[in-house]
Design an enzyme around this catalytic site. Sequence first.
Site: not given
Lengths: 412, 412
Positions: A134, A163-165, A168
């Site tokens: 991220d 972005w990770d969230l 996911g």
Amino acid sequence: MNRMLNGMRVVEGSAFVAVPLAGMTLAQMGAEVIRFDRIEGGLDAGRWPLAPSGQSLFWAGLNKGKKSIAVDMRSPEGQALVTRIITASGKDAGMFLTNLRVRGWMDHETLSQHRRDLIMVTLMGDRQGRPQVDYTVNPALGIPDMTGPEGHDAPVAAALPAWDLIAGNMVVSSLLAAERHRLRHGEGQEVEIALKDVAAATIGHLGMIGDAVVNGPERTKAGNALYGAYGQDFICACGRRVMVIGLTGRQWAGLVKATGSGEAMEALARQSGRDLRDEGVRWDLRHEITAILRPWFAARRVEDFAEEFETRGLTWSVFRSVKQALREDPDLSEANPMFSMLDQPGLGRFPVPGHPGAFSARPRIRPEPAPALGQHTEEILGDVARLSDTEIAQLFDKGVVQSPRHAARSAA
Amino acid sequence: MNRMLNGMRVVEGSAFVAVPLAGMTLAQMGAEVIRFDRIEGGLDAGRWPLAPSGQSLFWAGLNKGKKSIAVDMRSPEGQALVTRIITASGKDAGMFLTNLRVRGWMDHETLSQHRRDLIMVTLMGDRQGRPQVDYTVNPALGIPDMTGPEGHDAPVAAALPAWDLIAGNMVVSSLLAAERHRLRHGEGQEVEIALKDVAAATIGHLGMIGDAVVNGPERTKAGNALYGAYGQDFICACGRRVMVIGLTGRQWAGLVKATGSGEAMEALARQSGRDLRDEGVRWDLRHEITAILRPWFAARRVEDFAEEFETRGLTWSVFRSVKQALREDPDLSEANPMFSMLDQPGLGRFPVPGHPGAFSARPRIRPEPAPALGQHTEEILGDVARLSDTEIAQLFDKGVVQSPRHAARSAA
């Protein structure tokens, strides 16, 4: 069992935010989620924040309600075992999430030889498989460049791994879409998603790519202003800061009315020859609007106007730190049915969230703590890998697998 | 049809980011998505950024590949029509996404009288149904408080509506989970999700709530540093800024080796009596580490080390504006199969993203432009609402519905 994703079994080989979040989201909707890790724990085993005990609050947060097995994956037996768990039988099993991207024994081609209808969702860094996180994707695509105080010269990165969230959650929906496809066509597949592509697609969806191509000036930092309409932060007489929103026509009219600034706004409109009912005009004239509203907020404590703002249905909020939010906001307490107070060994007692969705067909699932590393090793070896007691004992003896109980016994 | 979510029909009554993104994500996976709007367009019809024509790049970005119908929802006929479209028959239809939360004719209780197995996903502001947007949820829960340059005293809001984006993706997975449930049990339902709950749950999942409860000091701003391990931005001799990551042991070792800073890091370890292999130690000593690395980057242009960083597999990136990214990064061009160059009337020609997921069982779906407001009104009245030509003509004549063709005819 009375859960939304009841019967679904997902295996996860992961670390950090996106894929652990994906597995946990499925677990919090009722799936059985098995996370496998190295004997010494995953790459994220010590990720900050930590509790005073040194245990990771981050790991505990992103692995709630999963089952944990600890395996030595350098050994052929360990690899065979993980393969067996990923590809174990069961109509609603055979689903695998990973961001580890191990070529060879753990890629889709090899695993699907053991279960033809395997669904595997792989999150990569970029589309070529290069490492990205991220913290690198975000600056590469321009968000820090438009974040921060107006006129500030340096890019400002986010404290939230957005972005990770997002990625996911996209892993979750991709898995569910692939399972829907399997139910209809009996066909498994691999889904590959790159973190950088998630970010690139999203800035495109928000119109930022079009803006950069067809418009002249680059979008610049605008402090805490709401981009493209009106929304601004103000410091009140009590020292607290509030955010007020005039995005829609109704929000704008409500804000003007509640602050008694109708005449001043009309004067501004006359003077500028522009119509403040147009959201873009409010954006262009945001500094002038803010100059009108600033004295109003500076002269009042939050408690002086909070009730009226609520009654009028304004869209607004006070600024808080997380600690302040925990003290002040019942939405972060058990008054919110999404939260349960949990006492977690080695971590402490605090409000722990479940899934944000309230599904009317099933009762809310209370959040469950994260497992200890290897806590379900024996159970998984028996129930999922379907090994005999003798085989299980041999794996423990050889050090191919580990569990807290076994570790304690070995140490004794 | 050869698409992942082929056959699924979803109706969307929405505005702004989260629910439009949800509908579009489903459309980009192959679902038929019908967005209905007021005759004059939704609340987000003019949302920034705009093209030079005045048309919204934002709207076009978040409504790609949908069908559009324009209806006067103040009229009883319009309400009956929207009800009919939402609850139209079809095994894989009867799914409704909304953030409009209209009580009465458009709530789940009323709609489900027309179709018992209706699935409806409602996104609210907060769990009590009060209005909240990304720009208010974010300060309420503490993220701006920990964002920005070290020592900066004011909270810094994000340029990215991260909570909206996360919530939108959660609407997608909740819909798919509810459809899975309906396939198994024949039962529809309402799923309610609050934007603020999405944010509150997420900060919990990341360990921030636990951190705020069990640890003393509040997490503070740390500029562009990677929280809890090592990651920092540096300005190079060419004036470009780069982000380098030392989160995992391998990333850290690679960074130290590539910058030839092994001896200096060993000296720092000796001097401080701490082990830099521990990620938390790298966080504690980040200023000292940065002081060691800064001259190395200051003495080199990006082109001097880029190739070696790539070869070594370091995790790093340059900082770019969106315009720079479009010029420099092939991942934002048609070299990336996720993007297609589209010529969009009134908007211009630029790279438009499809869904980030590559599903091996089906070919990638090329992105399709957003519809004009009401573009599919006639088609939807016929194919979905199953009205006769006479009935359709009457609705147009009464002004209950609108389409661009009809509007042009009326104006002529």
